[in-house]
Write a protein that holds these residues in place. Structure first.
Motif, short mmCIF file in Angstrom:
data_model
loop_
_atom_site.label_atom_id
_atom_site.label_comp_id
_atom_site.label_asym_id
_atom_site.label_seq_id
_atom_site.Cartn_x
_atom_site.Cartn_y
_atom_site.Cartn_z
N HIS A 1 -4.67 43.37 -32.15
CA HIS A 1 -5.91 43.75 -32.83
C HIS A 1 -5.70 44.08 -34.30
O HIS A 1 -6.64 44.07 -35.10
CB HIS A 1 -6.52 44.97 -32.13
CG HIS A 1 -5.66 46.20 -32.23
ND1 HIS A 1 -4.61 46.44 -31.37
CD2 HIS A 1 -5.68 47.24 -33.10
CE1 HIS A 1 -4.02 47.58 -31.70
NE2 HIS A 1 -4.65 48.08 -32.73
N ILE A 2 -4.45 44.34 -34.68
CA ILE A 2 -4.17 44.73 -36.07
C ILE A 2 -4.07 43.53 -37.00
O ILE A 2 -4.16 43.66 -38.22
CB ILE A 2 -2.88 45.59 -36.13
CG1 ILE A 2 -2.87 46.42 -37.42
CG2 ILE A 2 -1.63 44.70 -36.08
CD1 ILE A 2 -1.73 47.43 -37.49
N ILE A 3 -3.91 42.34 -36.44
CA ILE A 3 -3.66 41.15 -37.26
C ILE A 3 -4.77 40.88 -38.27
O ILE A 3 -4.49 40.61 -39.45
CB ILE A 3 -3.38 39.93 -36.37
CG1 ILE A 3 -1.99 40.08 -35.72
CG2 ILE A 3 -3.46 38.62 -37.16
CD1 ILE A 3 -1.60 38.94 -34.79
N GLY B 1 -15.78 38.32 -43.39
CA GLY B 1 -15.43 37.67 -42.13
C GLY B 1 -14.28 38.34 -41.41
O GLY B 1 -14.32 38.56 -40.19
N LEU B 2 -13.23 38.71 -42.14
CA LEU B 2 -12.07 39.33 -41.51
C LEU B 2 -12.37 40.75 -41.04
O LEU B 2 -11.88 41.17 -39.98
CB LEU B 2 -10.89 39.33 -42.49
CG LEU B 2 -10.25 37.96 -42.72
CD1 LEU B 2 -9.27 38.02 -43.88
CD2 LEU B 2 -9.55 37.47 -41.47
N ALA B 3 -13.16 41.50 -41.80
CA ALA B 3 -13.55 42.85 -41.36
C ALA B 3 -14.39 42.77 -40.08
O ALA B 3 -14.21 43.58 -39.15
CB ALA B 3 -14.32 43.55 -42.47
N ASP C 1 -14.80 43.68 -34.42
CA ASP C 1 -15.33 43.12 -33.17
C ASP C 1 -16.52 43.92 -32.65
O ASP C 1 -16.53 44.36 -31.48
CB ASP C 1 -14.22 43.07 -32.12
CG ASP C 1 -14.59 42.23 -30.90
OD1 ASP C 1 -15.40 41.29 -31.05
OD2 ASP C 1 -14.08 42.51 -29.80
N PRO C 2 -17.56 44.12 -33.46
CA PRO C 2 -18.70 44.93 -33.01
C PRO C 2 -19.44 44.26 -31.85
O PRO C 2 -19.81 43.09 -31.93
CB PRO C 2 -19.58 45.01 -34.26
CG PRO C 2 -19.23 43.79 -35.05
CD PRO C 2 -17.77 43.55 -34.80
N GLY C 3 -19.63 45.00 -30.78
CA GLY C 3 -20.33 44.48 -29.61
C GLY C 3 -19.66 43.29 -28.97
O GLY C 3 -20.33 42.52 -28.26
N LEU D 1 -8.21 36.30 -29.33
CA LEU D 1 -9.37 36.14 -28.45
C LEU D 1 -8.95 36.19 -26.99
O LEU D 1 -9.63 36.79 -26.14
CB LEU D 1 -10.09 34.83 -28.75
CG LEU D 1 -10.76 34.74 -30.13
CD1 LEU D 1 -11.35 33.36 -30.35
CD2 LEU D 1 -11.83 35.81 -30.29
N GLU D 2 -7.82 35.56 -26.67
CA GLU D 2 -7.32 35.61 -25.29
C GLU D 2 -6.96 37.05 -24.92
O GLU D 2 -7.23 37.49 -23.80
CB GLU D 2 -6.09 34.71 -25.15
CG GLU D 2 -5.59 34.58 -23.72
CD GLU D 2 -4.33 33.72 -23.63
OE1 GLU D 2 -4.37 32.71 -22.89
OE2 GLU D 2 -3.34 34.07 -24.27
N ASP D 3 -6.38 37.79 -25.86
CA ASP D 3 -6.03 39.20 -25.61
C ASP D 3 -7.28 40.03 -25.37
O ASP D 3 -7.23 41.04 -24.65
CB ASP D 3 -5.25 39.73 -26.81
CG ASP D 3 -4.71 41.13 -26.59
OD1 ASP D 3 -3.92 41.30 -25.65
OD2 ASP D 3 -5.06 42.05 -27.37
#
Length: 390
Positions: free
Chosen positions: A350-352, A276-278, A283-285, A225-227
């Motif tokens: 972002h890949i995590i 949830g993970l997808a 991260d849509p919008g 989230l910080e990234d």
């Protein structure tokens, strides 16, 4: 009355374990700058800490029978206090690592014993309540750390507060130390002997993957989230919401823990985790953070359900199997966050979520195998008891 008192103390112990476990993820961005460490060293720190915790978990069953469960439940929190104080006062990276190892070793001594006690004495509903309180503690961890960072500009006061909470737990265990009992087994009964390793493999793998998923998200979601550009306070609240979802999911198990079959609960958990993970990964919008409570709900029932599955499958051997399972969980707690952190540091954070999603797919298959196997073992044990007239 004594039985209820021990359950309350067990619940308190899991709450402080949850509190101390969830501090590091929110502290890490500030902590790593102070010690000049790369971002992926969060996974390395977890890996080193849980290695010793896995050893103590694997030995906990035999140690409880030899020295007494009450003594073991006193030794664990005392070591945990020492580890927390050591982290709070750490002048260097190596001291921090050493203190983290001590903390993990202490929790490794008591976590399997508490879980075995509740599984054998109180059943699935109490087991879900027990792990819900882990989630309650974990909810307050990020909030406590965020307050420490914003109020004092330092992560250390949060660890001091946690050490005080654990000291209270030490006092409660000390008062009741003679009331805790490890399973008493007839030495001529083969069911009480140490089980062979082969039949436990699906259980061990399920515990490993469940904790790898749970802690990878719990420890790395703040950094993700910080990234993405989110500020400290809202990011910490979303991480707390992940642990809150976990708590809510486990509380739901208190009400229908005995009404829903194990395999159905595990299937529902897998579906919620995958969605949830997808969502978090895509991260849509810019709304991916809102998926964290759903991911928490998804992982919530897996661990306590697997403890109950183990108790059903292995009966009087449960304390051994749970000890080994918690050792496997310790491996997952270290290897999972470390592995996704190493890959994320190279390919991008972002890949995590997608890596963790891969763990979930494996977990869904293996936990279903373990639950089916538990039913078979329980039926075999019941038939054997009937044959012996027990």
């Amino acid at each position: 009355m004594a039985r209820r008192r021990l359950l309350i103390i067990a619940i308190g112990l899991l709450a402080v374990i949850g509190l101390t476990t969830s501090l590091i993820g929110t502290a890490w961005p500030t902590m790593r700058l102070e010690f000049d460490r790369p971002i992926q060293d969060l996974g390395l720190l977890a890996l080193l800490g849980v290695a010793t915790g896995s050893v103590s978990s694997a030995l906990s069953g035999s140690m409880a029978r030899r020295f007494g469960l009450g003594r073991l439940l006193m030794a664990g929190p005392v070591l945990a206090v020492g580890g927390l104080v050591g982290i709070a006062m750490a002048p260097s990276w190596m001291v921090l690592v050493t203190a983290s190892v001590v903390l993990s070793f202490g929790w490794g001594l008591i976590d399997p014993g508490v879980n075995s006690h509740v599984a054998l004495e109180h059943g699935p509903r109490a087991m879900n309540l027990l792990h819900a309180t882990f989630g309650v503690g974990a909810v307050f961890g990020p909030i406590l750390m965020a307050r420490s960072l914003s109020g004092f500009g330092d992560w250390r006061p949060a660890y001091v507060v946690s050490a005080v909470a654990v000291m209270i737990a030490v006092g409660a265990v000390m008062v009741t130390r003679h009331q805790w009992r490890a399973p008493q087994v007839d030495q001529d009964d083969s069911r009480g002997r140490t089980p062979s390793l082969g039949p436990t493999v699906p259980y061990l793998a399920a515990f490993l993957l469940a904790v790898a998923v749970e802690l990878s998200m719990g420890q790395w979601s703040f950094s993700i989230l910080e990234d993405r550009g989110m500020a400290l306070e809202p990011a910490a609240r979303f991480v707390a919401a992940y642990w809150g979802g976990l708590t809510l999911g486990r509380l739901s198990g208190v009400f229908f823990g005995q009404a829903v079959p194990y395999r159905v609960k595990l299937a529902i958990s897998s579906a919620a985790l995958i969605v949830g993970l997808a969502w978090f990964g895509a991260d849509p919008g810019g709304l991916g953070a809102w998926s964290l409570p759903l991911a928490g709900i998804g992982i919530a029932l897996v661990f306590p359900t697997m403890v109950s599955v183990s108790a059903r499958g292995f009966g009087d051997q449960t304390d051994y199997v749970i000890g080994w399972s918690f050792a496997a969980a310790g491996v997952g707690a270290g290897v999972g966050p470390w592995l996704v952190g190493e890959i994320g540091a190279r390919a991008g954070l972002h890949i995590i979520p997608w890596l963790v999603l891969g763990f979930v797919v494996l977990l869904a298959g293996i936990s279903n195998v373990a639950a089916s196997d538990a039913e078979r073992l329980a039926a075999h044990r019941a038939a054997a008891e009937q044959a012996y007239g027990r």
